[in-house]
Design an enzyme around this catalytic site. Structure first.
Site, PDB file in Angstrom:
ATOM      1  N   HIS A 126      -2.188   6.986   2.657  1.00  0.00           N
ATOM      2  CA  HIS A 126      -0.750   7.012   2.956  1.00  0.00           C
ATOM      3  C   HIS A 126      -0.109   8.196   2.224  1.00  0.00           C
ATOM      4  O   HIS A 126      -0.272   8.351   1.009  1.00  0.00           O
ATOM      5  CB  HIS A 126      -0.074   5.722   2.461  1.00  0.00           C
ATOM      6  CG  HIS A 126      -0.418   4.492   3.260  1.00  0.00           C
ATOM      7  ND1 HIS A 126      -1.134   4.516   4.430  1.00  0.00           N
ATOM      8  CD2 HIS A 126      -0.091   3.188   3.035  1.00  0.00           C
ATOM      9  CE1 HIS A 126      -1.260   3.280   4.900  1.00  0.00           C
ATOM     10  NE2 HIS A 126      -0.645   2.456   4.075  1.00  0.00           N
ATOM     11  N   LYS A 180       9.930  -3.577   1.383  1.00  0.00           N
ATOM     12  CA  LYS A 180       8.951  -3.632   0.283  1.00  0.00           C
ATOM     13  C   LYS A 180       9.013  -2.355  -0.555  1.00  0.00           C
ATOM     14  O   LYS A 180       8.996  -2.398  -1.788  1.00  0.00           O
ATOM     15  CB  LYS A 180       7.526  -3.797   0.840  1.00  0.00           C
ATOM     16  CG  LYS A 180       7.279  -5.144   1.489  1.00  0.00           C
ATOM     17  CD  LYS A 180       5.874  -5.178   2.089  1.00  0.00           C
ATOM     18  CE  LYS A 180       5.785  -6.184   3.205  1.00  0.00           C
ATOM     19  NZ  LYS A 180       4.613  -6.022   4.059  1.00  0.00           N
ATOM     20  N   ASN A 227      -4.900   3.895   0.787  1.00  0.00           N
ATOM     21  CA  ASN A 227      -4.227   2.601   1.013  1.00  0.00           C
ATOM     22  C   ASN A 227      -5.123   1.382   0.899  1.00  0.00           C
ATOM     23  O   ASN A 227      -4.656   0.314   0.520  1.00  0.00           O
ATOM     24  CB  ASN A 227      -3.534   2.600   2.385  1.00  0.00           C
ATOM     25  CG  ASN A 227      -4.451   2.943   3.520  1.00  0.00           C
ATOM     26  OD1 ASN A 227      -4.989   4.044   3.572  1.00  0.00           O
ATOM     27  ND2 ASN A 227      -4.651   2.012   4.423  1.00  0.00           N
ATOM     28  N   CYS A 266       0.801  -1.233   0.000  1.00  0.00           N
ATOM     29  CA  CYS A 266       0.000   0.000   0.000  1.00  0.00           C
ATOM     30  C   CYS A 266       0.832   1.280   0.000  1.00  0.00           C
ATOM     31  O   CYS A 266       0.320   2.337  -0.376  1.00  0.00           O
ATOM     32  CB  CYS A 266      -0.980  -0.023   1.164  1.00  0.00           C
ATOM     33  SG  CYS A 266      -0.224  -0.490   2.727  1.00  0.00           S
TER      34      CYS A 266
HETATM   35  N1  LIG Z   1      -4.875  -2.838   5.245  1.00  0.00           N
HETATM   36  C1  LIG Z   1      -4.245  -2.378   4.155  1.00  0.00           C
HETATM   37  O1  LIG Z   1      -4.246  -1.158   3.848  1.00  0.00           O
HETATM   38  C2  LIG Z   1      -3.499  -3.329   3.253  1.00  0.00           C
HETATM   39  C3  LIG Z   1      -2.989  -2.830   2.065  1.00  0.00           C
HETATM   40  C4  LIG Z   1      -2.321  -3.687   1.189  1.00  0.00           C
HETATM   41  C5  LIG Z   1      -2.170  -5.009   1.511  1.00  0.00           C
HETATM   42  N2  LIG Z   1      -2.653  -5.502   2.678  1.00  0.00           N
HETATM   43  C6  LIG Z   1      -2.487  -6.935   2.948  1.00  0.00           C
HETATM   44  O2  LIG Z   1      -3.778  -7.553   2.790  1.00  0.00           O
HETATM   45  C7  LIG Z   1      -3.904  -8.633   3.708  1.00  0.00           C
HETATM   46  C8  LIG Z   1      -5.095  -8.386   4.607  1.00  0.00           C
HETATM   47  O3  LIG Z   1      -4.907  -7.209   5.360  1.00  0.00           O
HETATM   48  P1  LIG Z   1      -6.044  -6.622   6.314  1.00  0.00           P
HETATM   49  O4  LIG Z   1      -5.560  -5.297   6.735  1.00  0.00           O
HETATM   50  O5  LIG Z   1      -7.375  -6.753   5.674  1.00  0.00           O
HETATM   51  O6  LIG Z   1      -5.958  -7.685   7.566  1.00  0.00           O
HETATM   52  P2  LIG Z   1      -7.078  -8.117   8.599  1.00  0.00           P
HETATM   53  O7  LIG Z   1      -8.081  -7.033   8.812  1.00  0.00           O
HETATM   54  O8  LIG Z   1      -6.333  -8.631   9.780  1.00  0.00           O
HETATM   55  O9  LIG Z   1      -7.827  -9.374   7.871  1.00  0.00           O
HETATM   56  C9  LIG Z   1      -7.215 -10.629   7.697  1.00  0.00           C
HETATM   57  C10 LIG Z   1      -8.149 -11.617   7.017  1.00  0.00           C
HETATM   58  O10 LIG Z   1      -7.450 -12.887   6.933  1.00  0.00           O
HETATM   59  C11 LIG Z   1      -8.313 -13.907   7.468  1.00  0.00           C
HETATM   60  N3  LIG Z   1      -7.497 -14.987   8.082  1.00  0.00           N
HETATM   61  C12 LIG Z   1      -6.651 -14.890   9.138  1.00  0.00           C
HETATM   62  N4  LIG Z   1      -6.135 -16.096   9.429  1.00  0.00           N
HETATM   63  C13 LIG Z   1      -6.672 -16.968   8.540  1.00  0.00           C
HETATM   64  C14 LIG Z   1      -6.544 -18.376   8.330  1.00  0.00           C
HETATM   65  N5  LIG Z   1      -5.757 -19.135   9.113  1.00  0.00           N
HETATM   66  N6  LIG Z   1      -7.234 -18.940   7.313  1.00  0.00           N
HETATM   67  C15 LIG Z   1      -8.042 -18.205   6.522  1.00  0.00           C
HETATM   68  N7  LIG Z   1      -8.220 -16.863   6.691  1.00  0.00           N
HETATM   69  C16 LIG Z   1      -7.540 -16.261   7.681  1.00  0.00           C
HETATM   70  C17 LIG Z   1      -9.146 -13.217   8.512  1.00  0.00           C
HETATM   71  O11 LIG Z   1     -10.320 -13.974   8.758  1.00  0.00           O
HETATM   72  P3  LIG Z   1     -11.023 -14.024  10.232  1.00  0.00           P
HETATM   73  O12 LIG Z   1     -11.777 -12.739  10.382  1.00  0.00           O
HETATM   74  O13 LIG Z   1     -11.926 -15.211  10.121  1.00  0.00           O
HETATM   75  O14 LIG Z   1      -9.934 -14.181  11.247  1.00  0.00           O
HETATM   76  C18 LIG Z   1      -9.457 -11.892   7.792  1.00  0.00           C
HETATM   77  O15 LIG Z   1     -10.514 -12.056   6.891  1.00  0.00           O
HETATM   78  C19 LIG Z   1      -2.570  -8.721   4.481  1.00  0.00           C
HETATM   79  O16 LIG Z   1      -1.750  -9.670   3.848  1.00  0.00           O
HETATM   80  C20 LIG Z   1      -2.024  -7.308   4.341  1.00  0.00           C
HETATM   81  O17 LIG Z   1      -0.635  -7.271   4.480  1.00  0.00           O
HETATM   82  C21 LIG Z   1      -3.338  -4.689   3.564  1.00  0.00           C
END
Ligand SMILES: NC(=O)c1ccc[n+]([C@@H]2O[C@H](COP(=O)([O-])OP(=O)(O)OC[C@H]3O[C@@H](n4cnc5c(N)ncnc54)[C@H](OP(=O)(O)O)[C@@H]3O)[C@@H](O)[C@H]2O)c1
Length: 350
Positions: free
Chosen positions: A242, A205, A327, A149
């Site tokens: 960001h 990154k 982001n 992001c």
């Molecule tokens: N936030 C941003 O701005 C952003 C930007 C770019 C990239 N990312 C990337 O995108 C990804 C998600 O980020 P996020 O911010 O959305 O994180 P988040 O809010 O913590 O969400 C994580 C997701 O992964 C699921 N999960 C966790 N453990 C799991 C498992 N063992 N099996 C299957 N599903 C599982 C969770 O499901 P449950 O609810 O069931 O636990 C939830 O749906 C990450 O890799 C992050 O680095 C994030």
């Protein structure tokens, strides 16, 4: 009967997953049919499984939909992944092996030799790696990634500058929003009146992903762009958006107004193809002296444009500027949707 392409979201309960759900509602080409997350959520209704944090309500038709486990038995051919990186790598491979097209936000496969790290305005030809990916991995599906992001805002500004003048060295300092850490993320007591000068893995990154994105496809691999980036990454008390301050050394000297003009005129294949999520202007240039600001500028181009301001001379390098991008839209869900649109427009989802 809809003739849209059925798509699913892996990690649908998370911060980025919710953004996918919100953005895909009423998409002209894609219909969200499957929601999947961890075993903690599987079997629950979507409304019960997620702490909904979007400004518009959960689409009514999805509130009672049952969240499934992330197993490659979903009734769709395309999946958007916003899985926690601790599980994303293996789960996404399972889906590609089973024939799904996986468009992912997670970091796990971004730097793999045979995986496109795609920004449709910058390197659409990198989709050419998919032939090598399928041959090497022996799977009928595919994995396509979008950048981190904070990489995205920087590279959307750097790529047109690199093309016009050549970029040699960059020093960039980020101010990254809280939503970038997922939900619930940092506690308010840690963040109020504070800045945290560390985001695990982020500097690496920001220093490496742009080199792959601005690289050249040569046969079945990417020759990375020949420039160097030094990044300082910080978490700040901002909800979304960001912001990054960059100083850039150029191969060929250029005045600030020449750089601003190149950025403002930047337009590429997604604009030509009129992809639904393509912003009219990938880079919006502002000449107001105190912009961009996250609160006022992050939604430019429906959150898909990078906003550049304060383009001026740098007394150490050549040029410096500020860039802002949303982001969770351009830096996550919106980016993956635009990648899918490009693939659809090029007949890769048929
Ligand atoms: N936030 C941003 O701005 C952003 C930007 C770019 C990239 N990312 C990337 O995108 C990804 C998600 O980020 P996020 O911010 O959305 O994180 P988040 O809010 O913590 O969400 C994580 C997701 O992964 C699921 N999960 C966790 N453990 C799991 C498992 N063992 N099996 C299957 N599903 C599982 C969770 O499901 P449950 O609810 O069931 O636990 C939830 O749906 C990450 O890799 C992050 O680095 C994030």
């Amino acid at each position: 009967m809809s003739n849209k392409i059925a798509v699913g979201v892996l990690g649908a309960t998370g911060a980025v997953g919710q953004k996918f759900v919100a953005l895909l509602e009423d998409h002209p080409w894609f219909e969200l049919t499957e929601l999947a997350a961890s075993d903690r959520s599987a079997g629950k209704s979507y409304k019960d499984a997620t702490v909904w944090r979007q400004y518009k309500p959960i689409p009514v038709r999805l509130t009672k939909q049952t969240v499934k486990a992330c197993e490659p038995t979903l009734d769709c051919r395309v999946v958007f992944s916003s899985l926690d990186s601790s599980v994303a790598g293996e789960v996404e491979e399972n889906f590609a092996r089973a024939g799904y097209i996986v468009l992912t936000n997670s970091k796990n496969h971004r730097m793999d030799d045979d995986v496109p790290l795609l920004v449709p305005e910058i390197n659409p030809e990198h989709l050419g790696l998919l032939k090598a990916q399928r041959a090497k991995r022996g799977w009928p599906g595919a994995i396509v990634t979008n950048p981190n992001c904070s990489t995205i805002g920087l590279v959307m500004a750097l790529a047109p500058i690199h093309r016009a003048f050549g970029v040699k060295r960059v020093i960039v300092t980020t101010m990254q929003a809280l939503s970038g850490a997922g939900y619930p993320g940092h506690s308010a007591i840690d963040m109020l009146g504070n800045v945290i000068p560390f985001i695990g893995g982020e500097e690496d990154k920001v220093e490496t992903e742009p080199l792959k994105i601005m690289g050249t496809l040569e046969g079945d691999r990417i020759r990375f762009a020949d420039c160097r980036i030094s990044a300082h990454t910080n978490r700040v008390f901002v909800e979304d958006g960001h912001m990054e301050c960059a100083s850039v050394e150029l191969e060929k000297k250029a005045k600030p107004d020449e750089v601003a003009q190149v950025l403002a005129q930047f337009s590429s294949l997604p604009q030509e193809l009129r992809l639904p999520f393509a912003p009219k202007h990938p880079v919006v240039v502002t000449d107001e002296r105190d912009r961009p600001q996250p609160r006022f500028d992050r939604d430019a181009g429906s959150g898909m444009s990078a906003v550049v301001g304060r383009v001026r001379e740098c007394p150490v390098f050549d040029i410096r500027f500020v860039v802002l991008s949303h982001n969770t839209i351009r830096g996550a869900a919106g980016a993956a949707i635009l990648n899918a649109e490009l693939m659809k427009a090029q007949g890769m989802l048929d």
